[in-house]
Scaffold this motif. Structure first.
Motif, PDB file in Angstrom:
ATOM      1  N   TYR A  79      -6.427   1.025  -5.728  1.00  0.00           N
ATOM      2  CA  TYR A  79      -6.435   2.473  -5.967  1.00  0.00           C
ATOM      3  C   TYR A  79      -5.014   3.037  -6.074  1.00  0.00           C
ATOM      4  O   TYR A  79      -4.079   2.536  -5.433  1.00  0.00           O
ATOM      5  N   GLY A  80      -4.897   4.133  -6.834  1.00  0.00           N
ATOM      6  CA  GLY A  80      -3.689   4.940  -6.840  1.00  0.00           C
ATOM      7  C   GLY A  80      -2.428   4.138  -7.072  1.00  0.00           C
ATOM      8  O   GLY A  80      -2.332   3.329  -7.998  1.00  0.00           O
ATOM      9  N   ARG A  81      -1.450   4.334  -6.182  1.00  0.00           N
ATOM     10  CA  ARG A  81      -0.148   3.675  -6.325  1.00  0.00           C
ATOM     11  C   ARG A  81      -0.051   2.402  -5.494  1.00  0.00           C
ATOM     12  O   ARG A  81       1.040   1.849  -5.335  1.00  0.00           O
TER      13      ARG A  81
ATOM     14  N   GLY B 246      -1.700  16.989  17.543  1.00  0.00           N
ATOM     15  CA  GLY B 246      -0.898  16.023  18.269  1.00  0.00           C
ATOM     16  C   GLY B 246      -1.040  14.583  17.843  1.00  0.00           C
ATOM     17  O   GLY B 246      -0.747  13.676  18.626  1.00  0.00           O
ATOM     18  N   PHE B 247      -1.449  14.347  16.582  1.00  0.00           N
ATOM     19  CA  PHE B 247      -1.663  12.980  16.120  1.00  0.00           C
ATOM     20  C   PHE B 247      -0.747  12.639  14.947  1.00  0.00           C
ATOM     21  O   PHE B 247      -0.322  13.514  14.188  1.00  0.00           O
ATOM     22  N   ARG B 248      -0.443  11.362  14.817  1.00  0.00           N
ATOM     23  CA  ARG B 248       0.285  10.822  13.669  1.00  0.00           C
ATOM     24  C   ARG B 248      -0.760  10.383  12.652  1.00  0.00           C
ATOM     25  O   ARG B 248      -1.585   9.510  12.932  1.00  0.00           O
ATOM     26  N   VAL B 249      -0.743  10.995  11.488  1.00  0.00           N
ATOM     27  CA  VAL B 249      -1.793  10.780  10.494  1.00  0.00           C
ATOM     28  C   VAL B 249      -1.242   9.995   9.312  1.00  0.00           C
ATOM     29  O   VAL B 249      -0.208  10.358   8.737  1.00  0.00           O
ATOM     30  N   VAL B 250      -1.927   8.931   8.948  1.00  0.00           N
ATOM     31  CA  VAL B 250      -1.546   8.098   7.803  1.00  0.00           C
ATOM     32  C   VAL B 250      -2.782   7.853   6.945  1.00  0.00           C
ATOM     33  O   VAL B 250      -3.827   7.435   7.451  1.00  0.00           O
ATOM     34  N   ALA B 251      -2.661   8.137   5.655  1.00  0.00           N
ATOM     35  CA  ALA B 251      -3.756   7.884   4.708  1.00  0.00           C
ATOM     36  C   ALA B 251      -3.220   7.021   3.570  1.00  0.00           C
ATOM     37  O   ALA B 251      -2.357   7.472   2.811  1.00  0.00           O
ATOM     38  N   PRO B 252      -3.679   5.791   3.446  1.00  0.00           N
ATOM     39  CA  PRO B 252      -3.237   4.946   2.331  1.00  0.00           C
ATOM     40  C   PRO B 252      -4.090   5.144   1.087  1.00  0.00           C
ATOM     41  O   PRO B 252      -5.243   5.570   1.163  1.00  0.00           O
TER      42      PRO B 252
ATOM     43  N   LEU C 222       0.829  -1.197   0.000  1.00  0.00           N
ATOM     44  CA  LEU C 222       0.000   0.000   0.000  1.00  0.00           C
ATOM     45  C   LEU C 222       0.868   1.253   0.000  1.00  0.00           C
ATOM     46  O   LEU C 222       1.809   1.369   0.795  1.00  0.00           O
ATOM     47  N   HIS C 223       0.533   2.174  -0.873  1.00  0.00           N
ATOM     48  CA  HIS C 223       1.153   3.507  -0.834  1.00  0.00           C
ATOM     49  C   HIS C 223       0.471   4.325   0.238  1.00  0.00           C
ATOM     50  O   HIS C 223      -0.765   4.292   0.371  1.00  0.00           O
ATOM     51  N   ILE C 224       1.256   5.068   1.043  1.00  0.00           N
ATOM     52  CA  ILE C 224       0.669   5.881   2.104  1.00  0.00           C
ATOM     53  C   ILE C 224       1.208   7.303   2.053  1.00  0.00           C
ATOM     54  O   ILE C 224       2.303   7.556   1.555  1.00  0.00           O
ATOM     55  N   ALA C 225       0.418   8.218   2.595  1.00  0.00           N
ATOM     56  CA  ALA C 225       0.885   9.559   2.939  1.00  0.00           C
ATOM     57  C   ALA C 225       0.915   9.616   4.463  1.00  0.00           C
ATOM     58  O   ALA C 225       0.003   9.111   5.122  1.00  0.00           O
ATOM     59  N   GLU C 226       1.954  10.236   5.027  1.00  0.00           N
ATOM     60  CA  GLU C 226       2.150  10.201   6.476  1.00  0.00           C
ATOM     61  C   GLU C 226       2.678  11.534   6.976  1.00  0.00           C
ATOM     62  O   GLU C 226       3.495  12.176   6.313  1.00  0.00           O
TER      63      GLU C 226
END
Length: 312
Positions: free
Chosen positions: A52-54, A41-47, A6-10
């Motif tokens: 989908y996508g990459r 104050g959170f660690r955010v990850v969106a795959p 999975l490709h993620i944005a973080e």
């Protein structure tokens, strides 16, 4: 990780928040949430979810069941070095989030769904039910026809997406009337959608560029999610009558077509009684269409941050 990459944005540090997009979208649908959530104050990850996508796109239709999708979330949380996370989903991402909380409550600190309410398994397969109710015209049944919607949507990806996002926006209807998404015999779904000269205010040409690129390899992976609706109904039989027990938040727009599906308005009214874990009554956003977190980022971000902080 569950057989796919999975490709993620973080971004950010702190308790993990996993953001799950819907159809036809990508991780980019959450780009207005990254800054506010990380600043809170959170660690955010969106795959980019599977198909989908990459991210990887398995060829087998059966590889897109709800158990595979929940498995991806579980694997992602573990791959990020965490044991638990908050899981937030919009559109198709919402059922994945809800089912992750239902099937693996030990890994979910809290769950939020946008547009699609919590799952209460019906008494008959959903594709069959909609086919009977609408004579095969409901869009789920159209999507279930192998190769048909795939070809229609891929013919001109940019126009397809421009039509989708404009027609389901809250600004598309001056009266606020929400119609069932039906396809007339012999027509595709795009036939009834106007091609706007101007995009909705919240959806820029840059957004459209990013989305168009993410569907450069077509729509089949994304459509395969819909082709598992009846299979998902069969697979979730062991959880019939089960209720999400983790702290939960539900947000929707009053001009969104999904909360207007048959039986859904009544379900939403009953949610506070059906789900003791519901953190507050469902948050209804006036004038908001289907693209909840993109159309109304300020209200969505404020509600999410309040919810997440309550459990952090």
């Amino acid at each position: 990780m569950n057989g796919v990459r999975l490709h993620i944005a973080e971004q950010g540090d702190g308790p993990l928040v996993v953001l799950l997009h819907g159809f036809p979208e990508s991780w980019h649908s959450w780009h207005r949430q990254f800054g506010p959530l990380t600043e809170a104050g959170f660690r955010v990850v969106a795959p980019d979810q599977r198909g989908y996508g990459r991210s990887d796109r398995p060829d087998d239709v059966d590889a897109y069941s709800i158990l595979h999708l929940v498995g991806d979330v579980v694997g992602l949380i573990q791959a990020l070095g965490e044991e638990k996370a908050y899981v937030v989903g919009h559109d198709w991402g919402a059922p994945v989030a809800w089912h992750t909380a239902l099937l693996r409550p030990d890994m979910v600190l809290g769950v939020a769904g946008l547009s699609v309410p919590p799952p209460f398994r019906g008494t008959q397969p959903p594709l069959a039910a909609m086919d009977k109710r609408f004579g095969g015209r409901f869009y789920w049944n159209y999507f279930n026809r192998t190769g048909v919607a795939d070809a229609e949507f891929a013919r001109d990806v940019r126009t397809t997406l421009r039509k989708f996002f404009s027609s389901a926006s809250g600004s598309a209807s001056e009266t606020g009337e929400v119609k069932q998404p039906l396809i007339e015999p012999g027509q595709g779904w795009l036939a009834s959608m106007p091609d706007p000269e101007v995009l909705p205010e919240w959806f820029t040409e840059d957004d459209l560029d990013a989305l168009t690129e993410s569907f450069s390899e077509g729509f089949t992976g994304a459509l395969n999610w819909y082709r598992n609706l009846d299979r998902n109904w069969e697979l979730t039989a062991p959880w019939h009558g089960a209720v999400v027990s983790r702290p939960a938040l539900y947000i929707y727009g009053d001009r969104d077509l999904v909360p207007a599906f048959p039986g859904t308005p009544e379900l939403i009214e009953r949610l506070p009684a059906l789900m003791p874990s519901l953190w507050r009554e469902p948050l209804k956003l006036p004038g908001c269409g289907h693209w909840t977190q993109q159309e109304r980022p300020d209200e969505v971000n404020a509600a999410l941050i309040e919810f997440l902080r309550a459990g952090a």
